[in-house]
Design a protein around this motif. Structure first.
Motif, PDB file in Angstrom:
ATOM      1  N   LYS A 224       0.770  -1.136  -0.013  1.00  0.00           N
ATOM      2  CA  LYS A 224       0.022   0.050  -0.065  1.00  0.00           C
ATOM      3  C   LYS A 224       0.924   1.464   0.175  1.00  0.00           C
ATOM      4  CE  LYS A 224      -3.411  -2.173   2.741  1.00  0.00           C
ATOM      5  NZ  LYS A 224      -4.022  -2.366   4.112  1.00  0.00           N
ATOM      6  N   PRO A 225       0.491   2.362  -0.286  1.00  0.00           N
ATOM      7  CA  PRO A 225       1.174   3.601  -0.382  1.00  0.00           C
ATOM      8  C   PRO A 225       1.588   4.002   1.068  1.00  0.00           C
ATOM      9  CG  PRO A 225      -0.838   4.031  -1.870  1.00  0.00           C
ATOM     10  CD  PRO A 225      -0.983   2.589  -0.792  1.00  0.00           C
ATOM     11  N   VAL A 226       2.895   4.388   1.354  1.00  0.00           N
ATOM     12  CA  VAL A 226       3.322   4.843   2.387  1.00  0.00           C
ATOM     13  C   VAL A 226       2.588   6.109   3.083  1.00  0.00           C
ATOM     14  CG1 VAL A 226       5.385   5.676   3.759  1.00  0.00           C
ATOM     15  CG2 VAL A 226       5.570   3.893   2.115  1.00  0.00           C
ATOM     16  N   PRO A 227       2.202   5.746   4.374  1.00  0.00           N
ATOM     17  CA  PRO A 227       1.210   6.836   4.864  1.00  0.00           C
ATOM     18  C   PRO A 227       1.999   8.122   5.398  1.00  0.00           C
ATOM     19  CG  PRO A 227       1.407   5.201   6.398  1.00  0.00           C
ATOM     20  CD  PRO A 227       1.934   4.472   5.227  1.00  0.00           C
ATOM     21  N   ASP A 228       1.440   9.364   5.255  1.00  0.00           N
ATOM     22  CA  ASP A 228       2.366  10.480   5.523  1.00  0.00           C
ATOM     23  C   ASP A 228       2.856  10.585   7.034  1.00  0.00           C
ATOM     24  OD1 ASP A 228       1.209  11.382   3.386  1.00  0.00           O
ATOM     25  OD2 ASP A 228      -0.225  12.599   4.208  1.00  0.00           O
ATOM     26  N   ARG A 229       2.233   9.794   7.947  1.00  0.00           N
ATOM     27  CA  ARG A 229       2.934   9.603   9.279  1.00  0.00           C
ATOM     28  C   ARG A 229       4.348   9.044   9.369  1.00  0.00           C
ATOM     29  NH1 ARG A 229      -1.123   5.720   9.430  1.00  0.00           N
ATOM     30  NH2 ARG A 229      -0.664   3.616   9.932  1.00  0.00           N
ATOM     31  N   TYR A 230       4.657   8.272   8.159  1.00  0.00           N
ATOM     32  CA  TYR A 230       5.941   7.678   8.404  1.00  0.00           C
ATOM     33  C   TYR A 230       6.758   8.738   8.224  1.00  0.00           C
ATOM     34  CZ  TYR A 230       9.949   4.898   6.789  1.00  0.00           C
ATOM     35  OH  TYR A 230      11.167   4.177   6.735  1.00  0.00           O
ATOM     36  N   SER A 231       6.680   9.959   7.430  1.00  0.00           N
ATOM     37  CA  SER A 231       7.532  11.018   7.193  1.00  0.00           C
ATOM     38  C   SER A 231       7.936  11.823   8.659  1.00  0.00           C
ATOM     39  CB  SER A 231       7.164  12.099   6.204  1.00  0.00           C
ATOM     40  OG  SER A 231       5.796  12.794   6.930  1.00  0.00           O
ATOM     41  N   ALA A 232       7.184  11.523   9.688  1.00  0.00           N
ATOM     42  CA  ALA A 232       7.534  12.264  10.957  1.00  0.00           C
ATOM     43  C   ALA A 232       8.826  11.481  11.730  1.00  0.00           C
ATOM     44  CB  ALA A 232       6.232  11.974  11.555  1.00  0.00           C
ATOM     45  N   LEU A 233       9.076  10.285  11.233  1.00  0.00           N
ATOM     46  CA  LEU A 233      10.203   9.656  11.862  1.00  0.00           C
ATOM     47  C   LEU A 233      11.525  10.311  11.252  1.00  0.00           C
ATOM     48  CD1 LEU A 233       9.683   5.772  11.076  1.00  0.00           C
ATOM     49  CD2 LEU A 233       8.883   7.255  12.916  1.00  0.00           C
ATOM     50  N   THR A 234      12.382  10.568  12.289  1.00  0.00           N
ATOM     51  CA  THR A 234      13.537  11.012  12.078  1.00  0.00           C
ATOM     52  C   THR A 234      14.717   9.902  11.131  1.00  0.00           C
ATOM     53  OG1 THR A 234      14.696  10.188  13.860  1.00  0.00           O
ATOM     54  CG2 THR A 234      13.594  12.243  14.234  1.00  0.00           C
ATOM     55  N   GLU A 235      15.938  10.420  10.709  1.00  0.00           N
ATOM     56  CA  GLU A 235      16.595   9.410  10.000  1.00  0.00           C
ATOM     57  C   GLU A 235      16.801   8.372  10.936  1.00  0.00           C
ATOM     58  OE1 GLU A 235      20.889   9.673   7.283  1.00  0.00           O
ATOM     59  OE2 GLU A 235      19.808  11.416   8.034  1.00  0.00           O
ATOM     60  N   ARG A 236      17.197   8.626  12.248  1.00  0.00           N
ATOM     61  CA  ARG A 236      17.820   7.660  13.198  1.00  0.00           C
ATOM     62  C   ARG A 236      16.593   6.611  13.377  1.00  0.00           C
ATOM     63  NH1 ARG A 236      22.094   4.800  14.089  1.00  0.00           N
ATOM     64  NH2 ARG A 236      22.802   4.727  16.233  1.00  0.00           N
ATOM     65  N   GLU A 237      15.406   7.195  13.674  1.00  0.00           N
ATOM     66  CA  GLU A 237      14.289   6.335  13.638  1.00  0.00           C
ATOM     67  C   GLU A 237      14.080   5.326  12.633  1.00  0.00           C
ATOM     68  OE1 GLU A 237      11.979   9.207  17.076  1.00  0.00           O
ATOM     69  OE2 GLU A 237      11.457   9.251  14.928  1.00  0.00           O
ATOM     70  N   ARG A 238      14.298   5.818  11.373  1.00  0.00           N
ATOM     71  CA  ARG A 238      14.128   5.234  10.302  1.00  0.00           C
ATOM     72  C   ARG A 238      14.928   4.006  10.149  1.00  0.00           C
ATOM     73  NH1 ARG A 238      11.837   8.901   5.184  1.00  0.00           N
ATOM     74  NH2 ARG A 238      10.780  10.409   6.531  1.00  0.00           N
ATOM     75  N   GLU A 239      16.170   4.228  10.703  1.00  0.00           N
ATOM     76  CA  GLU A 239      17.272   3.145  10.781  1.00  0.00           C
ATOM     77  C   GLU A 239      16.670   2.126  11.502  1.00  0.00           C
ATOM     78  OE1 GLU A 239      20.801   5.264  11.813  1.00  0.00           O
ATOM     79  OE2 GLU A 239      20.990   6.066   9.700  1.00  0.00           O
ATOM     80  N   ILE A 240      16.347   2.525  12.999  1.00  0.00           N
ATOM     81  CA  ILE A 240      15.832   1.356  13.836  1.00  0.00           C
ATOM     82  C   ILE A 240      14.381   0.938  13.366  1.00  0.00           C
ATOM     83  CG2 ILE A 240      15.347   1.264  16.242  1.00  0.00           C
ATOM     84  CD1 ILE A 240      18.092   2.203  15.891  1.00  0.00           C
ATOM     85  N   PHE A 241      13.828   1.574  12.807  1.00  0.00           N
ATOM     86  CA  PHE A 241      12.394   0.959  12.074  1.00  0.00           C
ATOM     87  C   PHE A 241      12.878  -0.170  11.304  1.00  0.00           C
ATOM     88  CE2 PHE A 241       9.638   0.663   8.548  1.00  0.00           C
ATOM     89  CZ  PHE A 241       8.427   0.338   9.072  1.00  0.00           C
ATOM     90  N   ALA A 242      13.933   0.069  10.393  1.00  0.00           N
ATOM     91  CA  ALA A 242      14.164  -0.959   9.314  1.00  0.00           C
ATOM     92  C   ALA A 242      14.545  -2.182  10.039  1.00  0.00           C
ATOM     93  CB  ALA A 242      15.218  -0.435   8.359  1.00  0.00           C
ATOM     94  N   LEU A 243      15.578  -2.088  11.122  1.00  0.00           N
ATOM     95  CA  LEU A 243      16.002  -3.069  11.721  1.00  0.00           C
ATOM     96  C   LEU A 243      15.062  -3.950  12.414  1.00  0.00           C
ATOM     97  CD1 LEU A 243      19.578  -1.596  12.946  1.00  0.00           C
ATOM     98  CD2 LEU A 243      19.105  -3.292  11.114  1.00  0.00           C
ATOM     99  N   ALA A 244      14.232  -3.340  13.217  1.00  0.00           N
ATOM    100  CA  ALA A 244      13.168  -3.913  13.789  1.00  0.00           C
ATOM    101  C   ALA A 244      12.241  -4.617  12.921  1.00  0.00           C
ATOM    102  CB  ALA A 244      12.429  -2.837  14.498  1.00  0.00           C
ATOM    103  N   ALA A 245      12.120  -4.059  11.787  1.00  0.00           N
ATOM    104  CA  ALA A 245      11.111  -4.529  10.843  1.00  0.00           C
ATOM    105  C   ALA A 245      11.628  -5.897  10.334  1.00  0.00           C
ATOM    106  CB  ALA A 245      10.811  -3.742   9.502  1.00  0.00           C
ATOM    107  N   ARG A 246      12.921  -5.991  10.525  1.00  0.00           N
ATOM    108  CA  ARG A 246      13.708  -7.348  10.032  1.00  0.00           C
ATOM    109  C   ARG A 246      13.401  -8.419  10.887  1.00  0.00           C
ATOM    110  NH1 ARG A 246      19.361  -5.172   8.150  1.00  0.00           N
ATOM    111  NH2 ARG A 246      19.715  -7.523   8.398  1.00  0.00           N
ATOM    112  N   GLY A 247      12.980  -7.917  12.218  1.00  0.00           N
ATOM    113  CA  GLY A 247      12.848  -9.098  13.126  1.00  0.00           C
ATOM    114  C   GLY A 247      14.047  -8.904  14.373  1.00  0.00           C
ATOM    115  N   LEU A 248      14.987  -7.939  14.139  1.00  0.00           N
ATOM    116  CA  LEU A 248      16.084  -8.007  15.223  1.00  0.00           C
ATOM    117  C   LEU A 248      15.390  -7.586  17.023  1.00  0.00           C
ATOM    118  CD1 LEU A 248      17.764  -7.912  12.484  1.00  0.00           C
ATOM    119  CD2 LEU A 248      19.453  -6.470  13.635  1.00  0.00           C
ATOM    120  N   SER A 249      16.009  -8.123  17.552  1.00  0.00           N
ATOM    121  CA  SER A 249      15.750  -7.581  18.940  1.00  0.00           C
ATOM    122  C   SER A 249      16.419  -6.382  19.398  1.00  0.00           C
ATOM    123  CB  SER A 249      16.016  -8.871  19.992  1.00  0.00           C
ATOM    124  OG  SER A 249      17.579  -8.933  19.993  1.00  0.00           O
TER     125      SER A 249
END
Length: 211
Positions: A142-167
């Motif tokens: 689905k299209p990425v919702p606007d609220r994703y743009s509220a994440l900082t660059e660091r938060e997006r990095e953490i988000f990507a790692l968490a999305a891969r299942g890292l603890s």
């Protein structure tokens, strides 16, 4: 003490799980129900921490009951119980806020660990179904919702790692951060994206092509 409610239309299955859960000093079965409608009443009267919810039941199924329970103020964590490795209803329940799902034939120790895990705010998914579940969510991004743009660059990095299942500990080691800092980042990410827990974070990532 972690307060648990068991919901399943098979009395024998409930009895077995009740004996297992009751054998643990930190767990207490505070209620049972044989269908979804009864489950709603039991949850309202007992205010449990965790609900083990069967999906297929008479009168009202587990998915409908889960939706209604999660709409209540301060709802419990709900773990769906299914006999199938990948259950469409279980996938829908996770989208709507359930903390995960387990197979009914899961090892007893895994079931007990699952209760403690979701009570602590994390999530649990039947290991054999994890890949198939998230592929299911990723089939039509689905299209990425606007609220994703509220994440900082660091938060997006953490988000990507968490999305891969890292603890949290794995992310901390990889990014040279403390676990407390990672936990803070995860909490902020969940708040900004209006997500309840890490299961929903992973689902969000796959649904929007961010994984």
């Amino acid at each position: 003490m972690i307060r648990v409610v068991l919901v399943d239309d098979q009395a024998l299955f409930r009895a077995g799980v009740r004996m297992l859960v009751a054998s643990q000093p930190d767990l207490d079965v505070v209620g049972e129900a044989g269908d979804g409608r009864e489950a709603i009443d039991v949850v309202r009267s007992t205010r449990p921490d965790v609900v083990l919810m069967d999906i297929r039941m008479p009168v009202m199924d587990g998915l409908t009951a889960t939706t209604q329970i999660l709409a209540e103020p301060e709802p419990p964590r709900i773990v769906m119980l299914t006999t199938f490795d990948l259950d469409e209803a279980a996938a829908r329940a996770i989208r709507q806020g359930a903390s995960g799902f387990l197979l009914k034939d899961a090892d007893p120790e895994f079931l007990l660990a699952a209760i403690r895990t979701v009570n602590s705010g994390s999530s649990v998914i039947a290991a054999s179904a994890t890949r198939e579940l998230f592929q299911h969510f990723a089939e039509a991004p689905k299209p990425v919702p606007d609220r994703y743009s509220a994440l900082t660059e660091r938060e997006r990095e953490i988000f990507a790692l968490a999305a891969r299942g890292l603890s949290n500990s794995e992310i901390a080691a990889r990014e040279y951060l403390s676990e407390a800092t990672v936990k803070t980042h995860i909490s902020r990410i969940l708040t900004k994206l209006a997500l309840r827990d890490r299961v929903q974070l992973v689902v969000f990532a796959f649904e929007h092509g961010l994984a």
